[in-house]
Write a protein that holds these residues in place. Sequence first.
Motif, PDB file in Angstrom:
ATOM      1  N   ASN A 152       0.845  -1.190   0.000  1.00  0.00           N
ATOM      2  CA  ASN A 152       0.000   0.000   0.000  1.00  0.00           C
ATOM      3  C   ASN A 152       0.882   1.242   0.000  1.00  0.00           C
ATOM      4  OD1 ASN A 152      -3.200  -0.307   0.659  1.00  0.00           O
ATOM      5  ND2 ASN A 152      -2.539   1.809   0.955  1.00  0.00           N
ATOM      6  N   CYS A 153       0.291   2.403  -0.268  1.00  0.00           N
ATOM      7  CA  CYS A 153       1.076   3.647  -0.208  1.00  0.00           C
ATOM      8  C   CYS A 153       0.162   4.802   0.170  1.00  0.00           C
ATOM      9  CB  CYS A 153       1.791   3.921  -1.521  1.00  0.00           C
ATOM     10  SG  CYS A 153       0.727   4.071  -2.959  1.00  0.00           S
ATOM     11  N   GLY A 154       0.776   5.920   0.569  1.00  0.00           N
ATOM     12  CA  GLY A 154      -0.004   7.081   0.965  1.00  0.00           C
ATOM     13  C   GLY A 154       0.861   8.314   1.072  1.00  0.00           C
ATOM     14  N   THR A 155       0.209   9.489   1.031  1.00  0.00           N
ATOM     15  CA  THR A 155       0.930  10.763   1.008  1.00  0.00           C
ATOM     16  C   THR A 155       2.069  10.670  -0.017  1.00  0.00           C
ATOM     17  OG1 THR A 155       0.361  10.998   3.350  1.00  0.00           O
ATOM     18  CG2 THR A 155       1.934  12.576   2.477  1.00  0.00           C
ATOM     19  N   THR A 234      -4.783  13.574  -4.450  1.00  0.00           N
ATOM     20  CA  THR A 234      -5.268  14.234  -3.249  1.00  0.00           C
ATOM     21  C   THR A 234      -4.442  15.491  -2.965  1.00  0.00           C
ATOM     22  OG1 THR A 234      -3.810  12.827  -1.941  1.00  0.00           O
ATOM     23  CG2 THR A 234      -6.088  12.092  -2.237  1.00  0.00           C
ATOM     24  N   GLY A 235      -4.905  16.269  -2.009  1.00  0.00           N
ATOM     25  CA  GLY A 235      -4.213  17.515  -1.700  1.00  0.00           C
ATOM     26  C   GLY A 235      -2.760  17.326  -1.336  1.00  0.00           C
ATOM     27  N   ASP A 236      -2.470  16.308  -0.511  1.00  0.00           N
ATOM     28  CA  ASP A 236      -1.070  16.100  -0.124  1.00  0.00           C
ATOM     29  C   ASP A 236      -0.231  15.597  -1.304  1.00  0.00           C
ATOM     30  OD1 ASP A 236      -2.276  13.607  -0.171  1.00  0.00           O
ATOM     31  OD2 ASP A 236      -1.561  12.975   1.806  1.00  0.00           O
ATOM     32  N   ASN A 237      -0.864  14.864  -2.248  1.00  0.00           N
ATOM     33  CA  ASN A 237      -0.144  14.444  -3.453  1.00  0.00           C
ATOM     34  C   ASN A 237       0.265  15.657  -4.286  1.00  0.00           C
ATOM     35  OD1 ASN A 237      -2.502  11.732  -4.012  1.00  0.00           O
ATOM     36  ND2 ASN A 237      -0.653  11.743  -2.749  1.00  0.00           N
ATOM     37  N   ILE A 238      -0.658  16.624  -4.422  1.00  0.00           N
ATOM     38  CA  ILE A 238      -0.379  17.821  -5.226  1.00  0.00           C
ATOM     39  C   ILE A 238       0.744  18.638  -4.589  1.00  0.00           C
ATOM     40  CG2 ILE A 238      -1.376  20.007  -6.039  1.00  0.00           C
ATOM     41  CD1 ILE A 238      -4.079  18.455  -6.220  1.00  0.00           C
ATOM     42  N   VAL A 239       0.711  18.749  -3.257  1.00  0.00           N
ATOM     43  CA  VAL A 239       1.813  19.429  -2.560  1.00  0.00           C
ATOM     44  C   VAL A 239       3.126  18.702  -2.836  1.00  0.00           C
ATOM     45  CG1 VAL A 239       2.769  19.987  -0.281  1.00  0.00           C
ATOM     46  CG2 VAL A 239       0.352  20.398  -0.756  1.00  0.00           C
TER      47      VAL A 239
END
Length: 390
Positions: A152-155, A234-239
Amino acid sequence: MTKWYGYYRPDGQVGARNYVLILSATVYANSVVERVANTIEGSIPITHDLGRCQTMSDLKMTFDILCGLAKNPNVGAVVIVDHFREAFCNIDEMGEEISKSGKPVFGVNIREVGGAIEATAVATRQAMYFAQELSKMKREEVEMSQFLLGLNCGTSDTTQGLSANPALGFCSDRIVREGGRSILAEFPELMGAEEWLTSKAVSPQIAQKIIDEIASYEQKILATGEDIRGSQPTGDNIVGGLSTIEEKSLGGAKKSGSAPIIDVISNGQPVLNKQAGVYLMNTPGHGAESITSIAAGGAQAMVFCTGGGHTIAQPIMPTIKITGNANSWRQMKDTMDLDLSGILAGEITLEQAGDLIYNELVEVLSGKLTKCEILKERSGFGISRAGLSI
């Protein structure tokens, strides 16, 4: 061939942990569950806000996820706490389903035993007996073919598809070569990677199944009136520098390496096929829901890639968090387990990084605690639902 050391269960599965699970059947049993788990060494509480007033399909999903967690090989015994008697989510139906694994199960109904205080006493006493019995078990040698790895992955950010994700792919390939299996999930985050995924399918039928299931997921999202491009990346991906869902998906899919994709599994269902390879699971991209479904599918441990750093950890499935971003490692190392920033610095190859992940996994499977286990960080729990509350 690599060996690890775990706890054999009556159904032949092997656990990396040996928990007594204190399981809430419905929202109104949560306080009793928390009191029991706070008292019993070696227990893990599972509480939630579901189990009643859901559509029948959502109620069945809640039942499947909760029973799947209880049947996960990391759980040695289960105490279910019920409030009154709901459809599916009650001690009788859950107890019958979980008992198919052969592990001991005990149910307590708050109303039937005379209220919350007595229910706490009864459940605590039985959990104590279970914990004492489990404490006598010894870890035994296990083949890697007994291991089911969660991916899995995130941020996510721009470093991830170039470092941690493909390194985890090398690790997954090594596990598959030794007879093990992996689960790749998060279907909304595989949109745009269909061509690469289908190129690894074991048959044309499985390739078509991959295309159909990902397209079906997108249609379900569109049916709500939302366009996925409004929420992914998501927002954190765009950042973190990601610009499109395709860019995110092509990086995320690399976690599964080059091994063949054997099948596509429904959200939260057990992976019963023992054939070595990768299995896709039709989960949301929501991290807590996705990793909970993977745990319900039977995975004993997970590797979670993150570009921005993370605190997420599934309560019953050790969650090893890795990053290829040196800044994120410095900022989030309290809850991160492996720094792979040497990949982008040119100090180690992707394959060498894959070996580092593999070695960490073998140690965690055999008893080494992740940082989040030590800190009791258990934020990675969520149950998927599609309908409204009723």
